[in-house]
Design a protein around this motif. Sequence first.
Motif, mmCIF file in Angstrom:
data_model
loop_
_atom_site.group_PDB
_atom_site.id
_atom_site.type_symbol
_atom_site.label_atom_id
_atom_site.label_comp_id
_atom_site.label_asym_id
_atom_site.label_seq_id
_atom_site.Cartn_x
_atom_site.Cartn_y
_atom_site.Cartn_z
ATOM 1 N N THR A 117 0.855 -1.183 0.000
ATOM 2 C CA THR A 117 0.000 0.000 0.000
ATOM 3 C C THR A 117 0.889 1.230 0.000
ATOM 4 N N PRO A 118 0.519 2.295 -0.699
ATOM 5 C CA PRO A 118 1.284 3.534 -0.615
ATOM 6 C C PRO A 118 0.898 4.386 0.598
ATOM 7 N N LEU A 119 -0.089 3.937 1.371
ATOM 8 C CA LEU A 119 -0.622 4.728 2.475
ATOM 9 C C LEU A 119 -0.445 4.009 3.814
ATOM 10 N N ASP A 120 0.079 4.718 4.809
ATOM 11 C CA ASP A 120 0.348 4.126 6.119
ATOM 12 C C ASP A 120 -0.893 3.512 6.779
ATOM 13 N N LYS A 121 -2.049 4.102 6.539
ATOM 14 C CA LYS A 121 -3.241 3.652 7.258
ATOM 15 C C LYS A 121 -3.679 2.243 6.876
ATOM 16 N N TYR A 122 -3.171 1.711 5.756
ATOM 17 C CA TYR A 122 -3.534 0.361 5.330
ATOM 18 C C TYR A 122 -2.431 -0.666 5.609
ATOM 19 N N GLU A 123 -1.387 -0.247 6.327
ATOM 20 C CA GLU A 123 -0.250 -1.130 6.563
ATOM 21 C C GLU A 123 -0.656 -2.418 7.286
ATOM 22 N N LYS A 124 -1.494 -2.307 8.315
ATOM 23 C CA LYS A 124 -1.914 -3.498 9.070
ATOM 24 C C LYS A 124 -2.682 -4.478 8.189
ATOM 25 N N ASP A 125 -3.476 -3.956 7.254
ATOM 26 C CA ASP A 125 -4.221 -4.834 6.340
ATOM 27 C C ASP A 125 -3.253 -5.670 5.501
ATOM 28 N N VAL A 126 -2.166 -5.041 5.080
ATOM 29 C CA VAL A 126 -1.149 -5.735 4.279
ATOM 30 C C VAL A 126 -0.516 -6.864 5.094
ATOM 31 N N TYR A 127 -0.142 -6.562 6.330
ATOM 32 C CA TYR A 127 0.503 -7.571 7.176
ATOM 33 C C TYR A 127 -0.457 -8.710 7.524
ATOM 34 N N GLN A 128 -1.722 -8.382 7.727
ATOM 35 C CA GLN A 128 -2.705 -9.409 8.085
ATOM 36 C C GLN A 128 -2.947 -10.390 6.941
ATOM 37 N N ILE A 129 -3.102 -9.879 5.737
ATOM 38 C CA ILE A 129 -3.351 -10.779 4.606
ATOM 39 C C ILE A 129 -2.107 -11.607 4.303
ATOM 40 N N ALA A 130 -0.930 -11.028 4.526
ATOM 41 C CA ALA A 130 0.317 -11.769 4.316
ATOM 42 C C ALA A 130 0.430 -12.920 5.301
ATOM 43 N N GLN A 131 0.057 -12.678 6.550
ATOM 44 C CA GLN A 131 0.105 -13.742 7.552
ATOM 45 C C GLN A 131 -0.853 -14.870 7.187
#
Length: 232
Positions: free
Chosen positions: A183-197
């Motif tokens: 994501t280019p936006l900090d506010k979606y960082e957790k979503d990225v990590y969650q789907i990766a896990q």
Amino acid sequence: MKFKIQIEKKVLIFNSELKGLKVYGKEYVGGEDGILIYDKTRDIKADEVELQTSSNTSTLIPALRILSIPYHLYFDQREVVGSQNNISFYWNKSKLAAFYNKFSTDRLDYEKRESIIKKAVNFLIKNSKNLPLKEEFLARVLEHCKLLGFYQGFPIFDSSFGFAKLQSRLGIHIDSEAVMISTPLDKYEKDVYQIAQQISELTKEKHVKKKNRVVFSKTNKILKLFGIEGLV
């Protein structure tokens, strides 16, 4: 794949097995903490540096600095350095975008990168005092993206087309060697990590966390999970 560039008594070794920069036997990579290789290696000096096979300034500029090889001070500007973690930097014109328009290796197979990297290094060294670049949009931003499908609401893109990593607020990006979720936006960082896990748990594949993004090796297990096996 490895190759060397020797500048007088200083040596750059480009190694396709590295994802960052290696000096004195220690590897430095950008991680989840957001600390850049540029900052991690600030006080290191050496005559030999090993780094990823890329023209990316995230490793190329720190490598030149470690070797005490002059380059233009533009590449030390904080917003330019910080663009490694803030891809929205490319929403505007910049000289860094112009540099990548000339020398990007992002979508090339490793065996095709050597000549471009050598040209990029020569350009940086030759133009350490005057930088003959005009501000430009990153050319890839103007190209069309290619959507392959969706996974858990995340759009999946073929990274051979356009620059969806910048244009999509959340996305899965498939290139020749890796799968990146970003994501280019900090506010979606957790979503990225969650789907990766979740993907790691389902496929047993490991991933590397970086600021606002994660990277998997490109495997058939992951492509099959996404339902795009055979498309890329």
